[in-house]
Motif scaffolding. Structure first.
Motif, PDB file in Angstrom:
ATOM      1  N   ASN A 343       1.212  -0.913  -0.179  1.00  0.00           N
ATOM      2  CA  ASN A 343       0.123  -0.309   0.222  1.00  0.00           C
ATOM      3  C   ASN A 343       0.667   1.422   0.023  1.00  0.00           C
ATOM      4  O   ASN A 343       1.909   1.657   0.137  1.00  0.00           O
ATOM      5  CB  ASN A 343      -1.018   0.211   1.117  1.00  0.00           C
ATOM      6  CG  ASN A 343      -0.362   0.124   2.429  1.00  0.00           C
ATOM      7  OD1 ASN A 343       0.566   0.872   2.557  1.00  0.00           O
ATOM      8  ND2 ASN A 343      -0.648  -0.847   3.944  1.00  0.00           N
ATOM      9  N   LYS A 344       0.206   2.466   0.046  1.00  0.00           N
ATOM     10  CA  LYS A 344       0.745   3.855  -0.280  1.00  0.00           C
ATOM     11  C   LYS A 344       1.683   3.901   0.766  1.00  0.00           C
ATOM     12  O   LYS A 344       2.908   4.425   0.782  1.00  0.00           O
ATOM     13  CB  LYS A 344       0.248   4.477  -0.414  1.00  0.00           C
ATOM     14  CG  LYS A 344       1.049   6.047  -0.974  1.00  0.00           C
ATOM     15  CD  LYS A 344      -0.029   6.965  -0.515  1.00  0.00           C
ATOM     16  CE  LYS A 344       0.627   8.523  -0.803  1.00  0.00           C
ATOM     17  NZ  LYS A 344       0.203   9.661  -0.133  1.00  0.00           N
ATOM     18  N   VAL A 351      10.468   3.419   0.011  1.00  0.00           N
ATOM     19  CA  VAL A 351      11.716   4.912  -0.695  1.00  0.00           C
ATOM     20  C   VAL A 351      12.378   4.997   0.237  1.00  0.00           C
ATOM     21  O   VAL A 351      13.695   5.833  -0.189  1.00  0.00           O
ATOM     22  CB  VAL A 351      10.664   6.122  -1.825  1.00  0.00           C
ATOM     23  CG1 VAL A 351      11.135   7.131  -1.243  1.00  0.00           C
ATOM     24  CG2 VAL A 351       9.402   5.224  -2.504  1.00  0.00           C
ATOM     25  N   LYS A 352      11.909   6.242   1.452  1.00  0.00           N
ATOM     26  CA  LYS A 352      12.966   6.650   2.283  1.00  0.00           C
ATOM     27  C   LYS A 352      14.063   5.466   2.884  1.00  0.00           C
ATOM     28  O   LYS A 352      15.391   5.738   2.653  1.00  0.00           O
ATOM     29  CB  LYS A 352      11.982   6.284   3.381  1.00  0.00           C
ATOM     30  CG  LYS A 352      12.499   7.449   4.152  1.00  0.00           C
ATOM     31  CD  LYS A 352      11.888   7.945   6.261  1.00  0.00           C
ATOM     32  CE  LYS A 352      12.882   8.870   6.946  1.00  0.00           C
ATOM     33  NZ  LYS A 352      11.182   9.001   7.648  1.00  0.00           N
ATOM     34  N   HIS A 353      13.559   4.284   3.413  1.00  0.00           N
ATOM     35  CA  HIS A 353      14.640   2.748   3.512  1.00  0.00           C
ATOM     36  C   HIS A 353      15.226   2.567   2.145  1.00  0.00           C
ATOM     37  O   HIS A 353      16.916   2.894   2.452  1.00  0.00           O
ATOM     38  CB  HIS A 353      14.259   1.820   3.494  1.00  0.00           C
ATOM     39  CG  HIS A 353      14.937   0.011   3.440  1.00  0.00           C
ATOM     40  ND1 HIS A 353      15.560   0.143   5.330  1.00  0.00           N
ATOM     41  CD2 HIS A 353      15.754  -0.035   2.893  1.00  0.00           C
ATOM     42  CE1 HIS A 353      16.233  -0.576   4.525  1.00  0.00           C
ATOM     43  NE2 HIS A 353      16.631  -1.155   3.469  1.00  0.00           N
ATOM     44  N   LEU A 385       6.714  -4.844 -12.969  1.00  0.00           N
ATOM     45  CA  LEU A 385       7.417  -4.005 -11.667  1.00  0.00           C
ATOM     46  C   LEU A 385       7.115  -2.802 -11.562  1.00  0.00           C
ATOM     47  O   LEU A 385       5.793  -2.092 -11.980  1.00  0.00           O
ATOM     48  CB  LEU A 385       8.711  -3.356 -13.411  1.00  0.00           C
ATOM     49  CG  LEU A 385       8.822  -1.779 -13.757  1.00  0.00           C
ATOM     50  CD1 LEU A 385       8.027  -0.609 -13.979  1.00  0.00           C
ATOM     51  CD2 LEU A 385       9.793  -2.389 -14.809  1.00  0.00           C
ATOM     52  N   ASP A 386       6.491  -2.400 -10.465  1.00  0.00           N
ATOM     53  CA  ASP A 386       6.297  -1.004 -10.551  1.00  0.00           C
ATOM     54  C   ASP A 386       7.531  -0.045  -9.907  1.00  0.00           C
ATOM     55  O   ASP A 386       8.505  -0.202  -8.858  1.00  0.00           O
ATOM     56  CB  ASP A 386       5.750  -1.169  -8.473  1.00  0.00           C
ATOM     57  CG  ASP A 386       3.667  -1.413  -8.848  1.00  0.00           C
ATOM     58  OD1 ASP A 386       3.688  -2.218 -10.068  1.00  0.00           O
ATOM     59  OD2 ASP A 386       3.764  -1.504  -7.931  1.00  0.00           O
ATOM     60  N   PHE A 387       7.483   1.713  -9.877  1.00  0.00           N
ATOM     61  CA  PHE A 387       8.383   2.427  -9.411  1.00  0.00           C
ATOM     62  C   PHE A 387       8.022   3.261  -8.526  1.00  0.00           C
ATOM     63  O   PHE A 387       6.753   3.590  -8.833  1.00  0.00           O
ATOM     64  CB  PHE A 387       8.764   3.113 -11.184  1.00  0.00           C
ATOM     65  CG  PHE A 387       9.671   4.319 -11.041  1.00  0.00           C
ATOM     66  CD1 PHE A 387      11.442   3.419 -10.458  1.00  0.00           C
ATOM     67  CD2 PHE A 387       9.346   5.493 -10.668  1.00  0.00           C
ATOM     68  CE1 PHE A 387      12.227   5.206 -10.455  1.00  0.00           C
ATOM     69  CE2 PHE A 387      10.858   6.602 -10.315  1.00  0.00           C
ATOM     70  CZ  PHE A 387      11.732   5.785 -10.156  1.00  0.00           C
ATOM     71  N   LEU A 388       8.558   3.343  -7.136  1.00  0.00           N
ATOM     72  CA  LEU A 388       8.081   4.581  -6.425  1.00  0.00           C
ATOM     73  C   LEU A 388       8.834   5.080  -5.999  1.00  0.00           C
ATOM     74  O   LEU A 388      10.501   5.070  -6.423  1.00  0.00           O
ATOM     75  CB  LEU A 388       8.116   3.332  -5.132  1.00  0.00           C
ATOM     76  CG  LEU A 388       7.820   2.323  -5.469  1.00  0.00           C
ATOM     77  CD1 LEU A 388       7.958   1.160  -3.893  1.00  0.00           C
ATOM     78  CD2 LEU A 388       6.530   1.914  -5.629  1.00  0.00           C
ATOM     79  N   VAL A 392       4.753  10.824  -3.626  1.00  0.00           N
ATOM     80  CA  VAL A 392       3.726   9.609  -4.427  1.00  0.00           C
ATOM     81  C   VAL A 392       4.078   8.058  -4.137  1.00  0.00           C
ATOM     82  O   VAL A 392       2.662   7.814  -4.306  1.00  0.00           O
ATOM     83  CB  VAL A 392       3.214  10.416  -5.621  1.00  0.00           C
ATOM     84  CG1 VAL A 392       3.397  11.507  -5.941  1.00  0.00           C
ATOM     85  CG2 VAL A 392       4.265  10.026  -6.469  1.00  0.00           C
ATOM     86  N   GLY A 393       4.597   7.527  -3.899  1.00  0.00           N
ATOM     87  CA  GLY A 393       4.285   5.870  -3.918  1.00  0.00           C
ATOM     88  C   GLY A 393       4.724   5.958  -5.396  1.00  0.00           C
ATOM     89  O   GLY A 393       5.107   6.393  -6.087  1.00  0.00           O
ATOM     90  N   GLU A 394       3.514   4.473  -5.968  1.00  0.00           N
ATOM     91  CA  GLU A 394       3.855   4.086  -7.163  1.00  0.00           C
ATOM     92  C   GLU A 394       3.888   5.253  -8.603  1.00  0.00           C
ATOM     93  O   GLU A 394       2.707   6.382  -8.341  1.00  0.00           O
ATOM     94  CB  GLU A 394       2.581   3.431  -7.699  1.00  0.00           C
ATOM     95  CG  GLU A 394       2.904   2.634  -8.502  1.00  0.00           C
ATOM     96  CD  GLU A 394       1.638   1.528  -9.681  1.00  0.00           C
ATOM     97  OE1 GLU A 394       1.567   1.798 -10.234  1.00  0.00           O
ATOM     98  OE2 GLU A 394       0.421   1.202  -8.173  1.00  0.00           O
ATOM     99  N   LEU A 395       4.884   5.615  -9.284  1.00  0.00           N
ATOM    100  CA  LEU A 395       4.745   6.269 -10.565  1.00  0.00           C
ATOM    101  C   LEU A 395       4.195   6.343 -11.385  1.00  0.00           C
ATOM    102  O   LEU A 395       3.280   6.019 -12.124  1.00  0.00           O
ATOM    103  CB  LEU A 395       6.090   7.727  -9.600  1.00  0.00           C
ATOM    104  CG  LEU A 395       5.840   8.424 -11.260  1.00  0.00           C
ATOM    105  CD1 LEU A 395       4.804   9.504 -11.148  1.00  0.00           C
ATOM    106  CD2 LEU A 395       7.042   9.262 -10.732  1.00  0.00           C
TER     107      LEU A 395
END
Length: 465
Positions: A343-344, A351-353, A385-388, A392-395
């Motif tokens: 989830n978001k 992303v932060k990690h 793939l998901d690009f985070l 926004v999270g998933e972009l």
């Protein structure tokens, strides 16, 4: 818009002056024009009445910069937000500020300041500005957002053109639900009489116009795949529609998607390289062309952190991402469960990690659409793939398309049986992705709510204008 180019001599140099409809845009005014007669048109952003003169700051929407204009008629009081036309000679103050000494100043239309919703020297929160969609382009920060949006749109088009893609205008009306999630708007005539007039035996009134159910498009991907099998690399950039009952800061009912499909590609690595190259190239171009507006559009009026432009984007598998979150469960409020997806909140944690935008690859088949290609090493996974990204999270979402006819045939519905023909008649492996344009702008400008990066937002219970 029609524009004229004229040349003039100034201090021994030939100067090229570009004017639109007989007046000069403020963005085109520079020190080279000092001493030259010019005409500007715009709106008053500030007004200072002195003993013998009036100073007004005029903005015409072409730039975030105002042009100070001096009116020597102290009897004239044009007023904040009024539209004006000024002619005179461009001058420069001892401190280097450009200003127009007006010898002809006309008020095109006065603003009724008592009823105008945005008062001078007053800041308003985004939700208040959003209540006046027809007037919010008059707010400095939001006009900067729209100019950044324009430059970003042009930059994406330029990127695809430069790298050999053909643009496809995919339809807004579609007979398929590409994502398969059922978040679709049905299209039918408003006129019941027309529906009855066109109805055929065995066809419902809802389907009478097209002889089938038709929807507002949720994605142009399947149409791109069809064109890709003949044109090679293709892309589309246009509106898509989702009927989600969501009021979240990252969801809209109508938004813009950039979708691309690459031909003769069967590697998820190549898709990731394309996305990373595009993200960095477009962002650098936007910062180069309109950094002043990027700063002015951001909530804190300061330059964002673009250090990620100089870092490689890491890529981890879905299983690795779940493992990372399991090991840091105390930092995540929502429960991490392998079968539930990400989830978001969890996206932003990842992303932060990793300290940078990150790719999540090798997804479980059950969590991705039917057209994703089966992973060769693990048949329970697909090459998706998901690009985070921060904020926004998933972009971006994407992957390699399944090109095995037998594997695909079991999951393709009758409504899109043509999709199998692409694999039957000289089919080739393809891969692609979709990027939410408004989410990109949120990411670029650090703007919290997606409704504040699109001119006319539509979401559940809201469709003004």
């Amino acid at each position: 818009m029609k524009f004229n180019v004229r040349m003039m001599q100034f201090m021994g140099k030939t100067i090229r002056i570009r004017s639109y409809s007989s007046y000069t845009k403020i963005r085109d005014i520079s020190e080279q024009l000092v001493g030259s007669p010019i005409q500007i048109k715009g709106w008053i952003k500030a007004q200072r009445v002195m003993k013998n003169v009036i100073f007004v700051d005029v903005n015409d929407g072409s730039t975030s910069r105002n042009l100070q204009t001096i009116i020597k008629n102290e009897q004239m009081k044009p007023g904040y937000a009024s539209s004006v036309c000024a002619k005179g000679v461009l001058s420069q103050t001892p401190k280097g500020q450009l200003e127009l000494i007006a010898d002809d100043f006309q008020v095109i239309n006065k603003c009724d300041i008592d009823k105008f919703p945005f008062q001078p020297r007053t800041s308003y929160p985004p939700e208040v500005i959003r209540e006046h969609l027809h007037l919010r382009s008059r707010v400095s920060g939001f006009s900067s957002v729209l100019r950044v949006r324009h430059h970003a749109s042009a930059s994406f088009h330029n990127y695809f053109n430069r790298t050999g893609y053909s643009q496809i205008h995919t339809p807004i009306l579609s007979s398929n639900d590409c994502e398969g999630a059922g978040e679709i708007f049905t299209v039918k005539p408003d006129s019941l009489a027309l529906c009855k007039e066109m109805a055929k035996e065995g066809v419902s009134l809802d389907e009478s116009y097209f002889d089938r159910k038709v929807f507002l498009n949720v994605s142009g991907q399947l149409h791109l795949e069809a064109m890709c099998h003949g044109l090679g690399d293709v892309y589309t950039f246009g509106p898509v529609f989702r009927s989600e009952n969501s009021r979240s800061p990252i969801h809209l009912a109508e938004f813009y998607m950039i979708e691309a499909e690459k031909c003769f590609v069967d590697s998820i690595d190549e898709v990731m390289r394309t996305i990373e190259d595009m993200m960095k190239a477009v962002t650098r171009d936007v910062l180069d062309k309109c950094e002043e507006d990027v700063v002015n559009a951001s909530p804190n009026r300061c330059r964002g952190d673009y250090s990620w432009l100089d870092k490689p984007f890491p890529a981890v598998s879905y299983a690795e991402a779940i493992d990372v979150m399991d090991r840091h469960a105390d930092k995540i409020q929502s429960k991490v469960k392998f079968d539930n997806g990400i989830n978001k909140e969890q996206e932003l944690f990842l992303v932060k990690h990793f300290g940078a935008p990150v790719f999540i690859v090798d997804w479980p088949r059950a969590l991705k659409p039917f057209y994703m290609k089966q992973n060769q090493q693990n048949p329970n996974n697909v090459d998706a793939l998901d690009f985070l990204a921060p904020s926004v999270g998933e972009l971006v979402g994407g992957g390699v398309r399944e090109n095995d006819y037998d594997r695909l045939s079991s999951s393709v519905s009758q409504e899109i049986s043509w999709y199998l023909d692409l694999r039957k008649f000289g089919g080739v492996p393809t891969a692609g992705f979709g990027l939410g344009f408004e989410r990109y702008l949120q990411f670029l400008l650090s703007i919290h709510n997606i409704k504040d990066v699109i001119p006319f937002p539509r979401w559940a219970h809201h469709c003004d204008m």
